[in-house]
Design a protein around this motif. Structure first.
Motif: not given
Length: 289
Positions: A31-49
């Motif tokens: 699951q960690l290797s999935r592209v969608r998981t990486r995009w969720v990680g980016v969103l978690v940081v980007a949205l508050p900013l």
């Protein structure tokens, strides 16, 4: 001699297969290797900013009548910023996140034609569902908690540490407010469990991940629409989204738990129902992909 060798080889192969029956760490790595998981990680940081940038560009907004909302108070402290972010994200973003992790996990295997190979490992069907459900639930929870944690960290830098001020004018000390925010986050996670369970069940019934994810999101939207129709009266209380925002009671000095208890009970009952349906349906399913 040949028969004995064959039996021993078969037994060794069976033992090896049982020992490699989809361990949790393997599914976590997948699951960690999935592209969608990486995009969720980016969103978690980007949205508050993005939220901080939006408030900076928008400037201060003082209501003419002196009233205030969570939006107006979002920049008063890090906790207020995190509460506003939780309020803004829990209605749709978290719904999509939970539905994505839960609805995609089994259906994606089917769409890749790898599901039958997993079951031929051999991995028992209940074992496969249990592992994937646990990892999906953990991923969803981690995503939500990480989002709130990032909001707090960014909020401290942008607005400083301070008390939580509610629109009614009540104030909670910073550390007490942090505990209340933790409880509110936990409520949102558990309350959304029915969305994950529904998406997971739909994912066992279809080979189209988007269908499972979209079906769960659509069900949440329909429930929210019906919950807003006052003509339904007390029937609305049976809808899973009716008490979705009940966690806001935690922002008051004296907490009233009734709505939160009802909201959690409704969600957990539906979670169990959809979970049972997923197990029963998947055990009877003819897996060809």
């Amino acid at each position: 001699m040949s028969s004995s060798t064959t039996t021993t080889t078969s037994g060794a192969a069976g033992a090896g297969s049982r020992g490699s029956a989809l361990p949790l760490r393997v599914e976590v790595a997948r699951q960690l290797s999935r592209v969608r998981t990486r995009w969720v990680g980016v969103l978690v940081v980007a949205l508050p900013l993005l939220l901080v940038a939006a408030f900076a560009l928008g400037g201060e907004d003082d209501p003419a009548d002196g009233s205030a909302s969570f939006v107006d108070l979002a920049t008063s402290s890090a906790v207020n910023f995190a509460v506003f972010a939780l309020l803004a994200a829990s209605g749709f973003l978290f719904v999509v996140l939970v539905a994505l992790f839960a609805g995609d996990t089994v259906a994606a295997e089917a769409s890749w034609s790898s599901l039958r190979y997993l079951l031929a490992a051999p991995v028992g069907r209940r074992r496969l569902l249990a592992v994937k459900a646990v990892v999906a639930a953990a991923s969803s929870t981690l995503g939500i908690v990480a989002f709130i944690a990032v909001c707090l960290l960014i909020g401290v830098v942008a607005y400083g540490w301070g008390p939580l001020t509610s629109p009614l004018g009540d104030a909670l000390g910073g550390w007490e407010a942090l505990g209340r925010l933790g409880l509110a986050t936990a409520y949102v996670v558990v309350q959304l469990s029915w969305v994950g369970a529904l998406a997971f069940w739909l994912g066992t019934r279809t080979d189209a991940p988007l269908g499972a994810v979209g079906g769960a999101v659509l069900a949440n939207i329909l429930s929210a629409i019906l919950a807003s129709i006052t003509a339904l009266g007390d029937l609305r209380a049976w809808l899973p989204t009716y008490d979705a925002g009940a966690w806001t009671a935690l922002l008051q000095p004296a907490v009233v738990w009734d709505d939160m208890v009802r909201g959690l009970a409704t969600s957990l009952i539906l979670t169990v129902v959809f979970g049972v349906l997923a197990v029963i349906g998947f055990e009877r399913k003819d897996v060809t992909s």
